[in-house]
Design a protein around this motif. Structure first.
Motif, PDB file in Angstrom:
ATOM      1  N   THR A 159       0.822  -1.221   0.000  1.00 26.90           N
ATOM      2  CA  THR A 159       0.000   0.000   0.000  1.00 26.90           C
ATOM      3  C   THR A 159       0.853   1.268   0.000  1.00 26.90           C
ATOM      4  O   THR A 159       0.342   2.353  -0.234  1.00 26.90           O
ATOM      5  N   TYR A 192       0.808   8.126   2.671  1.00 27.66           N
ATOM      6  CA  TYR A 192       1.413   7.332   1.601  1.00 27.66           C
ATOM      7  C   TYR A 192       2.759   7.936   1.227  1.00 27.66           C
ATOM      8  O   TYR A 192       3.020   9.116   1.450  1.00 27.66           O
ATOM      9  N   ASN A 205      -1.321   0.534  -5.670  1.00 26.69           N
ATOM     10  CA  ASN A 205      -1.794  -0.207  -4.500  1.00 26.69           C
ATOM     11  C   ASN A 205      -1.975  -1.679  -4.868  1.00 26.69           C
ATOM     12  O   ASN A 205      -2.636  -1.998  -5.845  1.00 26.69           O
TER      13      ASN A 205
HETATM   14  C1  LIG Z   1      -5.150  -0.216  -0.926  1.00 24.64           C
HETATM   15  O1  LIG Z   1      -5.608  -1.551  -0.876  1.00 24.64           O
HETATM   16  C2  LIG Z   1      -6.036  -1.951   0.414  1.00 24.64           C
HETATM   17  C3  LIG Z   1      -6.358  -3.434   0.363  1.00 24.64           C
HETATM   18  O2  LIG Z   1      -7.059  -3.769  -0.774  1.00 24.64           O
HETATM   19  C4  LIG Z   1      -7.194  -1.104   0.864  1.00 24.64           C
HETATM   20  O3  LIG Z   1      -7.580  -1.468   2.165  1.00 24.64           O
HETATM   21  C5  LIG Z   1      -6.755   0.356   0.865  1.00 24.64           C
HETATM   22  O4  LIG Z   1      -7.834   1.191   1.184  1.00 24.64           O
HETATM   23  C6  LIG Z   1      -6.187   0.764  -0.479  1.00 24.64           C
HETATM   24  N1  LIG Z   1      -5.631   2.094  -0.403  1.00 24.64           N
HETATM   25  C7  LIG Z   1      -5.880   3.034  -1.289  1.00 24.64           C
HETATM   26  C8  LIG Z   1      -5.226   4.349  -1.087  1.00 24.64           C
HETATM   27  O5  LIG Z   1      -6.586   2.846  -2.239  1.00 24.64           O
END
Ligand SMILES: *[C@@H]1O[C@H](CO)[C@@H](O)[C@H](O)[C@H]1NC(C)=O
Ligand SMILES: *[C@@H]1O[C@H](CO)[C@@H](O)[C@H](O)[C@H]1NC(C)=O
Ligand SMILES: *[C@@H]1O[C@H](CO)[C@@H](O)[C@H](O)[C@H]1NC(C)=O
Ligand SMILES: *[C@@H]1O[C@H](CO)[C@@H](O)[C@H](O)[C@H]1NC(C)=O
Ligand SMILES: *[C@@H]1O[C@H](CO)[C@@H](O)[C@H](O)[C@H]1NC(C)=O
Ligand SMILES: *[C@@H]1O[C@H](CO)[C@@H](O)[C@H](O)[C@H]1NC(C)=O
Ligand SMILES: *[C@@H]1O[C@H](CO)[C@@H](O)[C@H](O)[C@H]1NC(C)=O
Ligand SMILES: *[C@@H]1O[C@H](CO)[C@@H](O)[C@H](O)[C@H]1NC(C)=O
Length: 513
Positions: A159, A192, A205
């Motif tokens: 992530t 991030y 991600n």
């Molecule tokens: C990234 O992926 C995770 C797991 O699928 C999710 O929980 C999270 O919200 C995502 N983050 C973003 C910034 O999209």
């Protein structure tokens, strides 16, 4: 006409020579850094998992078997980039936490600055960790033409998310437990950290970073193959730092490893090894390998509570014991005039700056104040002096360096350690599902021991403390530490700035001043 790189020869081994051609054939340089990669954790040091690509590269070149790095991330990277000891850059205390407003001083030239002057194109992929609170500290302002990666020191592999807590001088970092698994509870600032050049990247991600950085490196190699200019690629993998994360199939061959962290770590190393294999394959595919020097190095000892291992060396990452500072490293290149070599010459991470300068045919200006080797064989390494680590024990002599201060120095075969060097246990490869467990930081005590002397050549595992019987040598080595201490700049370690909060900056870690 072929020219010979003598400095390189001196640093590596008397019988090794890099045969370089002049002009535009100046070699490409690929510098791969693995994060928290333990001394034991490569095939040729007896790892119980496989690293075929690293092993093959190392045995095609020269293994550095008397090679030293610093015990933690930012210090090693700062010395690699500048060829200067931490006492000369103010980075002698701890690492640069994402919330702290400082970085590698701007007046220090990086190896990328120097290579750019030599007409190299310069590229950084992966971890930076040398400052982010102002744009001026980030890679594109430190000599790199391109950057893809993260600016702070550690995060989630999928992530690209990380949290930081409050830091200041009075908080002993040894008390802050390292995150082994993702745990954002009790954290203060979260965001991030993944950038393409300077722009936040939001569409990766779910992509494991070892794959991402490998792919970026391969693309870059492909582009570079169309250019006449030589290139410098600094590929600083996130692997194999905590948190413990890897796609499951990399762990499959290691079902027999009982210890959960060790099993995940084995998978993480395997993925990195595969990545290095893919990068070298790309160099061959685009016909660049014949004129490339590849350097591989860890940044510090393995984190034994996060799957890493430094056996048989003593201590852990963060410590001044050999397990913290003796590193895995090798050089591979078809330009080396010998294969299958092992160098036992003393070498330190600060030596890469002048070595790379030499490979690139650059003259090093004395005003840069390098601590790295500039010809001849190295006899001495200042491991560090950290006047801000809490003092330990009683002062031994009143006419020389204060032994309560955390410091270590290597002179010839001898190593002197003072103050609180950190956890000095020996950690074998974990054979059971649990452990090892962290003994916690040393508690201050008036009576605590604070001087050790080892003959590291005869006793690399630091069992036989000679300090009691070699008082004269202890005193003279303390004098040397005192002399180094006189040349030191004051440490920089500002307390965290709440303005760092990623919430104030679009959810990303990045410049706030
Ligand atoms: C990234 O992926 C995770 C797991 O699928 C999710 O929980 C999270 O919200 C995502 N983050 C973003 C910034 O999209
Ligand atoms: C490599 O170069 C050194 C120094 O010139 C020389 O002594 C050595 O014999 C060479 N080794 C090989 C295998 O050519
Ligand atoms: C770099 O390239 C420029 C322009 O092509 C040239 O003038 C200069 O001499 C080169 N510098 C070096 C160190 O090769
Ligand atoms: C440093 O942090 C500690 C613990 O949070 C706090 O007690 C102390 O006052 C802080 N010192 C400074 C200078 O902010
Ligand atoms: C290496 O390349 C293979 C084949 O393309 C691919 O399957 C694998 O995921 C790559 N590994 C890494 C770490 O990039
Ligand atoms: C070395 O650096 C100094 C200070 O930046 C500069 O004045 C001098 O011209 C440089 N010397 C060379 C040979 O480049
Ligand atoms: C330094 O130590 C010596 C003996 O260890 C002692 O005689 C002397 O008084 C001490 N000097 C100071 C200034 O403490
Ligand atoms: C190191 O130098 C600093 C700054 O000059 C000084 O305050 C300190 O006492 C010295 N420490 C030792 C152990 O010599």
């Amino acid at each position: 006409m072929a020219i010979k790189s003598n400095l390189f020869q001196a640093l590596l081994a008397a019988t090794l020579v890099l045969t370089l051609a002049e002009g535009k054939d100046t070699p490409n340089i690929v510098f791969i850094v693995a994060d928290d990669y333990g001394f034991h954790d490569i095939g040729y040091h007896g790892a119980e998992f496989r690293t075929p690509n690293l092993d093959q590269l190392a045995s095609s070149g020269v293994k550095l078997e008397n090679y030293y790095v610093q015990p933690i991330c930012s210090p090693t990277r700062s010395q690699l980039m500048t060829g200067r000891y931490q006492i000369h850059t103010g980075l002698q205390h701890s690492i640069i936490w994402p919330s702290q407003p400082y970085g590698l001083p701007l007046q220090d030239q990086t190896i990328a600055n120097l290579l750019k002057e030599q007409n190299y194109s310069t590229h950084a992929i992966g971890k930076w960790h040398l400052g982010l609170y102002k744009r001026e500290y980030t890679p594109l302002h430190r000599g790199f033409d391109t950057f893809f990666g993260y600016w702070e020191g550690g995060e989630d592999y999928y992530t690209y998310y990380n949290c930081d807590t409050f830091h200041n001088r009075t908080v002993n970092e040894d008390l802050v437990p390292e995150k082994l698994v993702k745990d954002d509870t009790a954290e203060k600032w979260c965001g991030y950290d993944l950038r393409d050049m300077e722009e936040p990247v939001t569409n990766m991600n779910g992509t494991y970073s070892t794959h991402l950085y490998t792919d970026k490196a391969i693309n870059l190699i492909k582009t570079a193959s169309k250019s006449e200019r030589p290139f410098f690629l600094y590929l600083a993998y996130q692997a194999v730092h905590t948190p413990m994360e890897v796609p499951a199939h990399y762990m499959k061959p290691y079902a027999h490893i009982q210890n959960k962290f060790r099993r995940i770590y084995a998978g993480m190393v395997s993925a990195m090894d595969e990545g290095v294999g893919n990068v070298t394959q790309a160099l061959r595919k685009y016909d660049l390998w014949k004129n490339t020097v590849l350097i591989f190095s860890t940044d510090n000892g393995g984190q034994v509570f996060g799957g890493g291992n430094n056996w048989p060396l003593r201590g852990n990452k963060r410590t001044l014991w050999e397990g913290g500072v003796r590193g895995v490293g090798f050089v591979a290149s078809p330009l080396l005039n010998q294969t299958g070599a092992v160098s036992n010459e003393l070498m330190h991470v600060s030596d890469w700056f002048p070595t790379i300068a030499d490979i690139a045919g650059a003259k090093v200006n004395k005003s840069l104040g390098l601590d790295g080797g500039t010809g001849g064989l190295r006899k001495e390494i200042l491991h560090n002096i950290d006047i801000w680590q809490p003092l330990q024990g009683k002062r031994l002599f009143n006419d020389t360096f204060d032994t309560r201060v955390r410091a270590a120095i290597r002179i010839g075969n001898y190593k002197l350690i003072t103050g609180d060097p950190g956890d000095g246990n020996w950690y074998p490869v974990p054979a059971t599902a649990d452990g090892p467990t962290n003994p916690g930081p040393t508690k201050y005590s008036e009576d605590a021991k604070n001087v050790w002397l080892f003959n590291v050549a005869l006793d690399p595992v630091e069992v036989i403390d000679l300090s009691g019987s070699h008082m004269d040598r202890v005193h003279s080595m303390l004098d040397r530490l005192a002399a180094y201490n006189k040349t030191a700049v004051p440490p920089t370690y500002p307390q965290s700035d709440p303005q760092c909060d990623p919430k104030l900056h679009g959810g990303f870690w990045g410049p706030w001043q």
